[in-house]
Write an enzyme that holds these catalytic residues in place. Structure first.
Site, PDB file in Angstrom:
ATOM      1  N   ARG A 112      -8.465  -0.543   4.687  1.00 51.89           N
ATOM      2  CA  ARG A 112      -7.606   0.482   4.099  1.00 51.89           C
ATOM      3  C   ARG A 112      -6.240  -0.088   3.739  1.00 51.89           C
ATOM      4  NH1 ARG A 112      -8.553   6.160   6.523  1.00 51.89           N
ATOM      5  NH2 ARG A 112      -7.039   6.492   4.874  1.00 51.89           N
ATOM      6  N   CYS A 141      -5.368  13.136  13.127  1.00 49.84           N
ATOM      7  CA  CYS A 141      -5.208  11.694  12.897  1.00 49.84           C
ATOM      8  C   CYS A 141      -5.129  11.003  14.252  1.00 49.84           C
ATOM      9  CB  CYS A 141      -3.930  11.418  12.099  1.00 49.84           C
ATOM     10  SG  CYS A 141      -3.672   9.670  11.794  1.00 49.84           S
ATOM     11  N   LYS A 183       0.848  -1.217   0.000  1.00 50.86           N
ATOM     12  CA  LYS A 183       0.000   0.000   0.000  1.00 50.86           C
ATOM     13  C   LYS A 183       0.871   1.250   0.000  1.00 50.86           C
ATOM     14  CE  LYS A 183      -1.628   1.613   3.990  1.00 50.86           C
ATOM     15  NZ  LYS A 183      -1.312   3.002   4.346  1.00 50.86           N
ATOM     16  N   ASN A 184       1.865   1.279   0.886  1.00 47.36           N
ATOM     17  CA  ASN A 184       2.662   2.494   1.072  1.00 47.36           C
ATOM     18  C   ASN A 184       3.660   2.737  -0.045  1.00 47.36           C
ATOM     19  OD1 ASN A 184       1.168   2.962   3.280  1.00 47.36           O
ATOM     20  ND2 ASN A 184       2.723   2.356   4.763  1.00 47.36           N
ATOM     21  N   ASP A 220       4.635   0.814  12.078  1.00 49.61           N
ATOM     22  CA  ASP A 220       3.417   0.179  11.556  1.00 49.61           C
ATOM     23  C   ASP A 220       3.282  -1.278  11.988  1.00 49.61           C
ATOM     24  OD1 ASP A 220       3.529   1.951   8.356  1.00 49.61           O
ATOM     25  OD2 ASP A 220       2.955   2.585  10.361  1.00 49.61           O
ATOM     26  N   ARG A 266      -4.792  10.652   4.271  1.00 48.92           N
ATOM     27  CA  ARG A 266      -3.681  11.586   4.436  1.00 48.92           C
ATOM     28  C   ARG A 266      -2.697  11.506   3.287  1.00 48.92           C
ATOM     29  NH1 ARG A 266      -3.244  13.757   8.876  1.00 48.92           N
ATOM     30  NH2 ARG A 266      -1.143  14.381   8.381  1.00 48.92           N
ATOM     31  N   ARG A 297       0.299  14.946  12.911  1.00 48.73           N
ATOM     32  CA  ARG A 297       0.990  14.629  11.645  1.00 48.73           C
ATOM     33  C   ARG A 297       1.093  15.868  10.769  1.00 48.73           C
ATOM     34  NH1 ARG A 297      -1.139   8.977   9.381  1.00 48.73           N
ATOM     35  NH2 ARG A 297       0.780   9.078   8.192  1.00 48.73           N
ATOM     36  N   PRO A 298       1.951  16.839  11.162  1.00 46.09           N
ATOM     37  CA  PRO A 298       2.089  18.053  10.344  1.00 46.09           C
ATOM     38  C   PRO A 298       2.780  17.742   9.020  1.00 46.09           C
ATOM     39  CG  PRO A 298       3.797  17.961  12.034  1.00 46.09           C
ATOM     40  CD  PRO A 298       2.899  16.761  12.267  1.00 46.09           C
ATOM     41  N   ILE A 351       8.133   7.184  16.816  1.00 47.48           N
ATOM     42  CA  ILE A 351       7.722   7.923  15.613  1.00 47.48           C
ATOM     43  C   ILE A 351       6.404   8.662  15.855  1.00 47.48           C
ATOM     44  CG2 ILE A 351       7.270   7.731  13.133  1.00 47.48           C
ATOM     45  CD1 ILE A 351      10.104   6.856  13.868  1.00 47.48           C
ATOM     46  N   ASP A 389       4.981  20.219   7.743  1.00 46.00           N
ATOM     47  CA  ASP A 389       5.925  21.357   7.672  1.00 46.00           C
ATOM     48  C   ASP A 389       7.201  20.996   6.907  1.00 46.00           C
ATOM     49  OD1 ASP A 389       7.888  20.887  10.590  1.00 46.00           O
ATOM     50  OD2 ASP A 389       6.259  19.582   9.934  1.00 46.00           O
ATOM     51  N   LEU A 390       7.683  19.762   7.040  1.00 44.46           N
ATOM     52  CA  LEU A 390       8.918  19.375   6.336  1.00 44.46           C
ATOM     53  C   LEU A 390       8.691  19.325   4.824  1.00 44.46           C
ATOM     54  CD1 LEU A 390      10.070  16.528   8.775  1.00 44.46           C
ATOM     55  CD2 LEU A 390      11.068  18.832   8.575  1.00 44.46           C
TER      56      LEU A 390
HETATM   57  C1  EPZ Z   1       4.280   7.033   6.250  1.00 46.11           C
HETATM   58  O1  EPZ Z   1       3.491   8.127   6.734  1.00 46.11           O
HETATM   59  C2  EPZ Z   1       3.333   5.820   6.197  1.00 46.11           C
HETATM   60  N1  EPZ Z   1       2.210   6.130   5.330  1.00 46.11           N
HETATM   61  C3  EPZ Z   1       2.819   5.514   7.599  1.00 46.11           C
HETATM   62  O2  EPZ Z   1       2.061   4.297   7.525  1.00 46.11           O
HETATM   63  C4  EPZ Z   1       4.001   5.250   8.516  1.00 46.11           C
HETATM   64  O3  EPZ Z   1       3.530   5.070   9.835  1.00 46.11           O
HETATM   65  C5  EPZ Z   1       4.962   6.455   8.490  1.00 46.11           C
HETATM   66  O4  EPZ Z   1       5.370   6.742   7.142  1.00 46.11           O
HETATM   67  C6  EPZ Z   1       6.221   6.208   9.302  1.00 46.11           C
HETATM   68  O5  EPZ Z   1       6.864   5.063   8.860  1.00 46.11           O
HETATM   69  C7  EPZ Z   1       2.359   5.978   3.981  1.00 46.11           C
HETATM   70  O6  EPZ Z   1       3.406   5.654   3.464  1.00 46.11           O
HETATM   71  C8  EPZ Z   1       1.147   6.224   3.143  1.00 46.11           C
HETATM   72  P1  EPZ Z   1       6.211  10.489   8.324  1.00 46.11           P
HETATM   73  P2  EPZ Z   1       4.074   9.624   6.706  1.00 46.11           P
HETATM   74  O7  EPZ Z   1       6.070  11.775   7.607  1.00 46.11           O
HETATM   75  O8  EPZ Z   1       5.031   9.773   5.592  1.00 46.11           O
HETATM   76  C9  EPZ Z   1       6.587  13.792  11.746  1.00 46.11           C
HETATM   77  C10 EPZ Z   1       0.219   2.855   7.802  1.00 46.11           C
HETATM   78  O9  EPZ Z   1      -0.169   2.323   8.862  1.00 46.11           O
HETATM   79  N2  EPZ Z   1       6.508  14.777  10.649  1.00 46.11           N
HETATM   80  O10 EPZ Z   1       7.396   9.648   8.010  1.00 46.11           O
HETATM   81  O11 EPZ Z   1       2.907  10.529   6.794  1.00 46.11           O
HETATM   82  C11 EPZ Z   1       5.300  12.989  11.903  1.00 46.11           C
HETATM   83  O12 EPZ Z   1       4.355  13.666  12.679  1.00 46.11           O
HETATM   84  C12 EPZ Z   1       0.649   4.353   7.826  1.00 46.11           C
HETATM   85  O13 EPZ Z   1       0.307   2.270   6.718  1.00 46.11           O
HETATM   86  C13 EPZ Z   1       6.703  16.113  10.913  1.00 46.11           C
HETATM   87  O14 EPZ Z   1       6.915  16.502  12.071  1.00 46.11           O
HETATM   88  O15 EPZ Z   1       4.871   9.650   8.109  1.00 46.11           O
HETATM   89  C14 EPZ Z   1       5.818  11.702  12.554  1.00 46.11           C
HETATM   90  O16 EPZ Z   1       5.952  11.904  13.923  1.00 46.11           O
HETATM   91  C15 EPZ Z   1       0.308   5.034   9.099  1.00 46.11           C
HETATM   92  N3  EPZ Z   1       6.637  16.994   9.880  1.00 46.11           N
HETATM   93  C16 EPZ Z   1       7.181  11.528  11.904  1.00 46.11           C
HETATM   94  O17 EPZ Z   1       7.570  12.806  11.407  1.00 46.11           O
HETATM   95  C17 EPZ Z   1       6.405  16.606   8.588  1.00 46.11           C
HETATM   96  O18 EPZ Z   1       6.342  17.447   7.675  1.00 46.11           O
HETATM   97  C18 EPZ Z   1       7.213  10.510  10.759  1.00 46.11           C
HETATM   98  O19 EPZ Z   1       6.122  10.786   9.898  1.00 46.11           O
HETATM   99  C19 EPZ Z   1       6.208  15.239   8.328  1.00 46.11           C
HETATM  100  C20 EPZ Z   1       6.271  14.335   9.376  1.00 46.11           C
END
Ligand code: EPZ
Length: 419
Positions: free
Chosen positions: A398, A115, A22-23, A306, A91, A120-121, A328, A123-124
């Site tokens: 999902r 969420c 999926k991801n 996950d 998302r 889950r901002p 995370i 900003d990055l």
């Molecule tokens: C991906 O989400 C996956 N989703 C998530 O899987 C997975 O949990 C996550 O990566 C971490 O491995 C998909 O690939 C569709 P992140 P993503 O940005 O990219 C913080 C599932 O169950 N952050 O890597 O949205 C954030 O809040 C889903 O299949 C910022 O602060 O996650 C988190 O604490 C759930 N600012 C951390 O970084 C930003 O701009 C990692 O989030 C972006 C993220």
């Protein structure tokens, strides 16, 4: 609305085939917006999140066809505004921003809302787009990014909780059509990021270093169509390995990339299970008494967040005191209260769950709250005495293709019931 009903206590035996990831499929489908030419993506799992992504592509003007796991997309013309009605459901819609900005030099997507797994901002993501020369406007619940042109830049994606997976994907997809060279530092190293980079390179992009924390992208004028097969879903595979650990005699997980699962198989071996096999197939068997474990979630190649909920379900039945620390998404423990309803002995201490193994879990009506929490409840139900009823299973649809049928084939007494 369906619910899943499980009569526990049946040991699992046999083989299960893993679906496409999926991801990986979600950002790869979004990347098809980067070309006017036809793209063919194979092994796309039949999941509600994939449906939402295809709806977004169609809404943006792409021709989308789908036939048993093969999706064909041709985005000859594209609109640059993704609709709130669809985006609010998923998302990962945010990864339409990068390809639209890359191709059309503007994109508007509604800001992802709250969420249950935590804050889950994005900003990055936005910081990366700004470094490429884009302006960012947040208004009326939408984020708009636009630029007369994009230029290469050096971008660090290091955030409070480490790097970002979809942020790395988004910046890669915007930078492939930018003038000059972009360097992403502190990039996510997940296999899904590598799979996206491989697809983009097949479309004519020039990306090096995917899978490491430093990715170099040399911008090109345009991209062409391509064909690609999505990698196996390592989280689905990990979930079935835990099903084998929690209720199995011998479970064989086929069509799996074992090298993507090392942190999970290491953890399962550390708590007393025998895992054997190589790329293509992994087998899990009990190995005498199981042992407690101290686990921390980390970015890849560390133990995946996950898989955290599923591991809590297993450790609830493993003798001794285990700890699971979520680094995370520190609040990602919605499954704990429901597992406690089934008799698990878990105490939350900030971002750490302290789990004292119990001899038995008991079946109960429980509520799914998010995708991986619902998988944990299904796993607990396999072992629990009596009947477990899991409500709101739309969460599980999902991210898991036919999980009830696949578990049924392994010998579980499980059914999906219309409510
Ligand atoms: C991906 O989400 C996956 N989703 C998530 O899987 C997975 O949990 C996550 O990566 C971490 O491995 C998909 O690939 C569709 P992140 P993503 O940005 O990219 C913080 C599932 O169950 N952050 O890597 O949205 C954030 O809040 C889903 O299949 C910022 O602060 O996650 C988190 O604490 C759930 N600012 C951390 O970084 C930003 O701009 C990692 O989030 C972006 C993220």
């Amino acid at each position: 609305m369906d619910k899943i009903v499980i009569r526990g206590g049946h040991s699992l035996k046999g083989a299960v085939k893993i679906s496409g990831s999926k991801n990986s499929a979600l950002p790869i489908l979004a990347a098809t917006l980067l070309t006017r030419e036809r793209c063919v993506i194979q092994r796309v799992p039949d999941l509600s999140d994939v449906h939402y992504m295809l709806q977004i592509l169609a809404h943006l003007g792409a021709d989308v066809e789908r036939a048993s796991g093969i999706v064909t997309v041709q985005a000859e013309k594209v609109d640059s505004v993704a609709p709130y009605e669809i985006v609010r459901k998923m998302r990962a819609s945010v990864c339409a921003l990068g390809p639209l900005l890359g191709r059309e030099k503007e994109a508007t997507v509604s800001l992802p809302g709250g969420c249950v797994i935590g804050d889950r901002p994005i900003d990055l993501h936005l910081r990366g787009f700004q470094a490429l020369g884009a302006a960012v406007r947040v208004h009326g619940g939408n984020v708009k990014v636009f630029a007369p042109s994009l230029h290469g830049a050096i971008i660090s994606l290091k955030g409070k909780f480490g790097t970002t997976v979809l942020g790395t994907d988004n910046i890669m997809m915007a930078a492939v059509l930018a003038e000059g060279t972009t360097v992403i530092e502190d990039a996510a190293c997940e296999p899904e990021v590598v799979d996206l980079a491989n697809f983009l390179n097949k479309m004519g992009a020039k990306i090096e270093g995917a899978g490491t924390s430093r990715i170099v992208i040399e911008g090109v004028k345009e991209l062409h169509g391509a064909e690609h097969e999505v990698i196996p879903d390592r989280i689905e595979a990990g979930t079935f390995l835990i099903a084998g650990a929690i209720a199995g005699r011998e479970v064989i997980v086929n069509r799996v990339r074992a090298d993507h699962l090392t942190s999970v198989t290491d953890a399962l071996q550390s708590c007393g299970f025998r895992v054997s096999g190589t790329n293509g197939s992994l087998t899990i068997r009990p190995n005498g008494t199981s042992k407690s474990l101290n686990l921390k979630t980390q970015a890849y190649p560390g133990f995946p967040t996950d898989m955290q909920a599923q591991m809590c379900a297993l450790l609830s039945t493993v003798s001794g005191e285990s700890t699971v620390t979520e680094n995370i998404f520190p609040q990602r423990f919605m499954h704990v209260s429901e597992l406690k309803r089934m008799g698990a002995a878990i105490e939350l201490d900030g971002a750490t769950a302290r789990i004292r193994g119990v001899d038995n879990l008991s079946g109960a009506p429980v509520m799914a709250s998010d995708l991986r929490a619902s998988a944990a409840l299904v796993l607990a139900g396999l072992l629990a005495d009596g009947t477990t009823e899991i409500n709101r299973v739309y969460h599980i649809d999902r991210g898991y293709e036919m999980i009830d049928e696949k578990l049924g084939e392994l010998g579980a007494e499980i059914e999906r019931v219309k409510v």
